[in-house]
Each structure stands twice: as C-alpha cells, then as structure tokens.
Design an enzyme around this catalytic site. Structure first.
Site, PDB file in Angstrom:
ATOM      1  N   ASP A 131       0.793  -1.246   0.000  1.00 38.34           N
ATOM      2  CA  ASP A 131       0.000   0.000   0.000  1.00 38.34           C
ATOM      3  C   ASP A 131       0.825   1.296   0.000  1.00 38.34           C
ATOM      4  O   ASP A 131       0.510   2.233   0.759  1.00 38.34           O
ATOM      5  CB  ASP A 131      -0.960   0.015   1.201  1.00 38.34           C
ATOM      6  CG  ASP A 131      -1.983  -1.119   1.163  1.00 38.34           C
ATOM      7  OD1 ASP A 131      -1.959  -1.924   0.218  1.00 38.34           O
ATOM      8  OD2 ASP A 131      -2.803  -1.206   2.108  1.00 38.34           O
ATOM      9  N   LYS A 135      -7.032  -4.924  -3.022  1.00 35.08           N
ATOM     10  CA  LYS A 135      -7.753  -5.491  -1.877  1.00 35.08           C
ATOM     11  C   LYS A 135      -8.683  -4.443  -1.289  1.00 35.08           C
ATOM     12  O   LYS A 135      -8.432  -3.246  -1.416  1.00 35.08           O
ATOM     13  CB  LYS A 135      -6.760  -6.004  -0.826  1.00 35.08           C
ATOM     14  CG  LYS A 135      -5.855  -4.921  -0.279  1.00 35.08           C
ATOM     15  CD  LYS A 135      -4.798  -5.490   0.633  1.00 35.08           C
ATOM     16  CE  LYS A 135      -3.920  -4.419   1.211  1.00 35.08           C
ATOM     17  NZ  LYS A 135      -4.624  -3.419   2.025  1.00 35.08           N
ATOM     18  N   CYS A 175      -1.839  -2.886   7.669  1.00 35.83           N
ATOM     19  CA  CYS A 175      -1.772  -3.791   6.519  1.00 35.83           C
ATOM     20  C   CYS A 175      -0.466  -4.583   6.446  1.00 35.83           C
ATOM     21  O   CYS A 175      -0.478  -5.741   6.034  1.00 35.83           O
ATOM     22  CB  CYS A 175      -2.064  -3.015   5.239  1.00 35.83           C
ATOM     23  SG  CYS A 175      -3.803  -2.482   5.178  1.00 35.83           S
TER      24      CYS A 175
HETATM   25  C1  VGL Z   1      -4.570   0.580   5.758  1.00 37.89           C
HETATM   26  C2  VGL Z   1      -6.154   1.399   7.175  1.00 37.89           C
HETATM   27  C3  VGL Z   1      -7.112   1.317   6.188  1.00 37.89           C
HETATM   28  C4  VGL Z   1      -3.145   0.184   5.557  1.00 37.89           C
HETATM   29  C5  VGL Z   1      -5.506   0.472   4.754  1.00 37.89           C
HETATM   30  O1  VGL Z   1      -2.677   0.147   4.398  1.00 37.89           O
HETATM   31  O2  VGL Z   1      -2.470  -0.092   6.573  1.00 37.89           O
HETATM   32  N1  VGL Z   1      -4.911   1.023   6.971  1.00 37.89           N
HETATM   33  N2  VGL Z   1      -6.778   0.854   4.981  1.00 37.89           N
END
Ligand code: VGL
Ligand code: ZN
Length: 198
Positions: free
Chosen positions: A9, A107, A152
């Site tokens: 991410d 995702k 994540c």
């Molecule tokens: C994430 C919160 C919501 C992350 C993704 O990438 O850690 N955290 N969506």
C-alpha cells in the site's frame, strides 16, 4: 533465491497530504526502490475501495474517523475515506518503481468487508488469491515493507506466517499509523505469530 518482496500500500493517500496520511509515509519509497534489486520477485498491493465502503466513517451516520464499529466479521476501525477506486489518492506514490512488480494485487474492493491483509479479507477467511500465486511459483520466503506497519503490513505478515511462509518485516522501510498503541501491539503480535522483525 526464492524470497519475494511484498510492498504494501505505498499509495498517495497514505503519504503526507493524503486522505489517511501516515507520518513520514513517503520516507519508505527510497529504501523500497533501493532494495527491489535484491529480490527476483516483487509484488505490490493496492488498497482499492468503492466510495460506499463500510470502513469509511462517513458511511456510518454519526460515526467519527478512528472509532470502531462491530461488523459481522468482528470489530472494524472506521477510517476517513481513502484509496477510492480510480482516484488520484489510490495511485501509487509517483516515485515508487512500480515497473519492477510482477503482480499488483488489489484489496478491499468489496463494500461490506475491509481487507488489511494481502492474503485474506478481514473475516480472516476470504482469500485474495495471493497465497496460491506465490505457492504456484514455488516462493516460500517473503519480506514485507510499506504502509501501514501496524495495520496492513502486520496483518499481511501474520497471515503469511500462519499460511506457512517464512515471513519477515523490514522495519526501516515501514511507517505506522500508531493508533492508541497499535504499533507496539502489532510488533508484539507479529513476534508471537513467528514473524521476524528485521
Ligand atoms: C490501511 C487502514 C485502512 C493500511 C488500509 O494500508 O495499513 N490502513 N486501509
Ligand atoms: Zn483501506
């Protein structure tokens, strides 16, 4: 060499100026680009939510970001809207060497369920397909980096260990949200799950 680099991410919304900015989030880009050359296989994950996603506080009347709701699959933290499908905030950081990736796995694209982990949605049951992809390629060792360390990255690394992969987190290429001590809790949980913290 069979260890794959799993880059979690590294998207604009998790970097300074983004909708769910992680402090210093963009500091991971340089180290990640530099280490890509050490791995034969690079996989990127991309948080990818529809605008009506149930993890967004704005979709729960009266709720505030960073509160918690009970979902059918368990407690869920509510986040500011982020990484909405097709928006600029959902794009990878512009300096990330995305061309090195063999696979980009998205995702969190189902409205009713979040997916922190690259392997399972937040019910811990619905697979994303990543484990099958890696196993079919004979890859058993994984190194995790990216954002956010305590959500994540941690959930992905712990699922990897649970699935029997050798899993390590390269911590200097991660940054955390650190909500109410969540980074310390995640590091503790990762160690207990058999994830190596490098
Ligand atoms: C994430 C919160 C919501 C992350 C993704 O990438 O850690 N955290 N969506
Ligand atoms: Zn998300």
């Amino acid at each position: 060499m069979t260890e794959a680099l799993i880059v979690i991410d590294v998207q604009k919304d998790f970097c300074p100026g983004g909708a769910l900015a992680v402090t210093d989030g963009d500091a991971v880009v340089g180290p990640i680009n530099a280490m890509m050359g050490d791995f034969e296989t690079v996989v990127l994950t991309q948080d990818w939510h529809p605008a009506d996603h149930s993890s967004f506080a704005g979709n729960h009347p009266g709720a505030q970001p960073f509160g918690t709701v009970d979902m059918p699959y368990g407690p869920q933290v509510l986040w500011p809207a982020h990484c909405v499908i097709g928006t600029d905030g959902a794009a990878f950081h512009p300096d990330l060497h995305v061309d090195r990736a063999d696979l980009v796995i998205r995702k969190g694209f189902r409205s009713g369920i979040d997916s922190y982990s690259a392997f399972f949605e937040n019910d811990h049951e619905t697979p994303t397909g990543l484990a099958g992809y890696l196993r079919e390629r004979g890859i058993s060792k994984l190194a995790f980096v990216g954002l956010a360390h305590d959500f994540c990255v941690a959930w992905s690394a712990m699922d990897a260990a649970r699935l029997g992969f050798h899993a390590r987190v390269i911590e200097n290429a991660c940054r955390a949200i650190d909500l109410d001590g969540s980074l310390a809790a995640a590091r503790d949980a990762m160690r207990k799950a058999g994830v190596a913290l490098d």
